[in-house]
Scaffold this motif. Structure first.
Motif, short mmCIF file in Angstrom:
data_model
loop_
_atom_site.label_atom_id
_atom_site.label_comp_id
_atom_site.label_asym_id
_atom_site.label_seq_id
_atom_site.Cartn_x
_atom_site.Cartn_y
_atom_site.Cartn_z
N LYS A 58 24.14 -6.20 30.05
CA LYS A 58 23.85 -5.04 31.08
C LYS A 58 22.37 -5.40 31.15
O LYS A 58 22.12 -4.46 32.73
N GLN A 59 21.67 -6.15 30.79
CA GLN A 59 19.95 -6.53 31.11
C GLN A 59 20.31 -6.60 32.99
O GLN A 59 19.20 -6.58 33.43
N SER A 60 21.01 -8.11 32.91
CA SER A 60 20.77 -8.93 34.36
C SER A 60 21.63 -8.24 35.75
O SER A 60 21.09 -8.37 35.92
N LEU A 61 21.76 -6.58 34.96
CA LEU A 61 22.53 -5.88 36.01
C LEU A 61 21.59 -4.68 36.33
O LEU A 61 21.86 -3.85 37.07
N LEU A 62 20.60 -4.98 35.46
CA LEU A 62 19.46 -3.67 35.24
C LEU A 62 18.57 -3.57 36.65
O LEU A 62 18.71 -4.65 37.62
N GLY A 63 18.77 -2.52 37.60
CA GLY A 63 17.29 -2.50 38.66
C GLY A 63 19.01 -1.65 39.83
O GLY A 63 18.41 -1.01 40.81
N LYS A 64 19.55 -1.58 39.79
CA LYS A 64 20.22 -1.00 41.31
C LYS A 64 21.81 -0.77 40.59
O LYS A 64 22.49 -0.71 40.08
N GLY A 147 20.69 2.40 38.14
CA GLY A 147 19.78 0.71 37.50
C GLY A 147 19.45 0.88 36.55
O GLY A 147 18.52 0.12 36.21
N LYS A 148 19.12 2.55 35.62
CA LYS A 148 18.93 2.31 34.46
C LYS A 148 19.65 2.24 33.60
O LYS A 148 19.43 2.42 32.09
N GLY A 149 20.86 1.45 33.35
CA GLY A 149 22.11 0.97 32.56
C GLY A 149 22.39 2.79 31.91
O GLY A 149 23.64 2.37 30.67
N VAL A 150 22.98 3.89 32.83
CA VAL A 150 23.14 4.76 32.00
C VAL A 150 24.54 4.62 33.42
O VAL A 150 24.34 4.71 34.34
N ILE A 151 25.59 5.68 32.27
CA ILE A 151 26.09 5.83 32.91
C ILE A 151 26.68 7.42 33.33
O ILE A 151 26.45 8.37 33.19
N ARG A 152 26.87 7.19 34.63
CA ARG A 152 26.40 8.69 35.00
C ARG A 152 28.18 9.37 35.60
O ARG A 152 28.28 10.47 36.23
N TYR A 153 29.24 8.60 35.69
CA TYR A 153 30.42 8.42 36.05
C TYR A 153 31.53 7.80 35.94
O TYR A 153 30.98 6.80 35.41
N LYS A 154 32.90 8.48 35.31
CA LYS A 154 33.77 8.11 34.54
C LYS A 154 35.03 8.80 35.28
O LYS A 154 35.55 9.45 35.02
N ARG A 155 35.75 7.40 36.57
CA ARG A 155 37.49 7.84 36.16
C ARG A 155 38.23 7.47 35.15
O ARG A 155 38.24 5.78 35.35
#
Lengths: 180, 148
Positions: A58-64, A147-155
């Motif tokens: 998760k950390q390596s994907l933070l940012g966008k 980008g902050k690692g928050v889930i915003r939408y789920k399908r």
């Protein structure tokens, strides 16, 4: 008036029945609403399908923002979803990460070789343990993570051109607007 | 001799049955009490793939994963409420077979009571009207005779 009462009661029940039929045809009654929307995605660290020595966290994907698409070679609905991803993944504006769920890595590689690979990167959760933290209970499922690692939408269920146009793209655009 | 043989066969069949039952889901329970607790807990949790089955009964691969998770959490010393909360955090209240009382399930829990009260009011109202007009309940005359 009072003798019309049974008629009105009947109409009320018929309306209720009609509403139930409409509601169940417009919604998937077996879809379990995720309590994780607008909550931080769980911490994870999973090997890449092609190079298992490399781990993605998760950390390596933070940012966008990015999309996580849960799929598996054994999953029938994923086969239906696949051509849609092949056609649309490049127009989404965010990286698409494949999440190979409870799958034999050899099967997954063969499946992607045969049908094409729409993903920018594929991570493998062979045991399915991390998927429990994500609230995954089947495939396909798709998460939009900011980008902050928050889930915003789920399908839950396959992405279709309609779902992408009406739900996913607006959600992605909203994310890109709020980014500074 | 024949009796002895029969007993032996019976024992063999019995143990084979037990072995087969455990082979489905071999979990290393510490004792019988822990196993009972596990059975009870998983029977109160829903399998999300086959939603009419509980975790204890379901043969789905996913249900097995969640059973193992429940077992793992038990080994970590979590109590039943903590384990349920762990699953609710990930899969929402839907994972519980017994829906909790909260603002979203208020109608589910108390709706039938409301309907019962509404029915009782209608009945009470009708009885009061009929006793006031003095007509017997069964032979209440219609107002203008055009029945439908």
């Amino acid at each position: 008036m009072s003798r019309l009462l049974p008629f009105f009661a009947f109409m009320l029940l018929a309306a209720l029945l009609g509403f139930g039929i409409w509601w169940n045809s417009a919604h998937d009654p077996t879809a379990v609403p995720s309590p994780l929307i607008n909550k931080p995605a769980p911490d994870f660290a999973l090997p890449m399908l092609d190079t298992p020595a490399k781990t993605v966290s998760k950390q390596s994907l933070l940012g966008k923002p990015y999309l996580v698409n849960v799929f598996a070679s054994w999953c029938f609905a994923c086969g239906e979803e696949h051509p849609v991803l092949m056609a649309e993944s490049k127009d989404l504006g965010v990286p698409l990460i494949g999440y190979d769920y409870k799958d034999d890595p050899q099967d997954a590689k063969a499946w992607l070789a045969q049908h094409g690979n729409p993903y920018d990167m594929v991570i493998a959760d062979t045991s399915g343990h991390t998927a429990i933290d994500f609230g995954v209970y089947g495939a396909p499922e798709t998460f939009l993570i900011d980008g902050k690692g928050v889930i915003r939408y789920k399908r839950i269920g396959p992405l279709t051109p309609e779902v992408i146009a009406q739900q996913l793209k607006p959600a992605i655009e909203a994310l890109q607007k709020e980014a500074p | 001799m024949a009796k002895l043989l029969r007993t032996a066969v019976l024992l063999l069949v019995t143990f084979a049955g037990i072995a087969a039952a455990q082979a489905i889901d071999p979990l290393p329970f510490r004792d019988h009490a822990e196993e009972l607790r596990f059975q009870h807990l998983t029977s109160e949790l829903r399998c999300l793939v086959c939603q009419d089955e509980n975790l204890a009964d379901s043969n789905a691969d996913f249900a097995r994963d969640l059973r193992h998770k429940v077992f793992e959490l038990m080994q970590q010393g979590k109590n039943d409420a903590q384990i349920k909360q762990y699953l609710v955090d990930r899969y929402s209240d839907f994972v519980l077979y017994d829906p909790p009382v909260n603002h979203r399930t208020w109608l589910l829990w108390f709706g039938p009571l409301l309907i019962l009260i509404a029915g009782a009011l209608v009945v009470a109202n009708t009885i009061r009207k009929r006793s006031r007009s003095g007509a017997p309940a069964a032979a209440a005359p219609t107002e203008n005779g055009d029945d439908w």
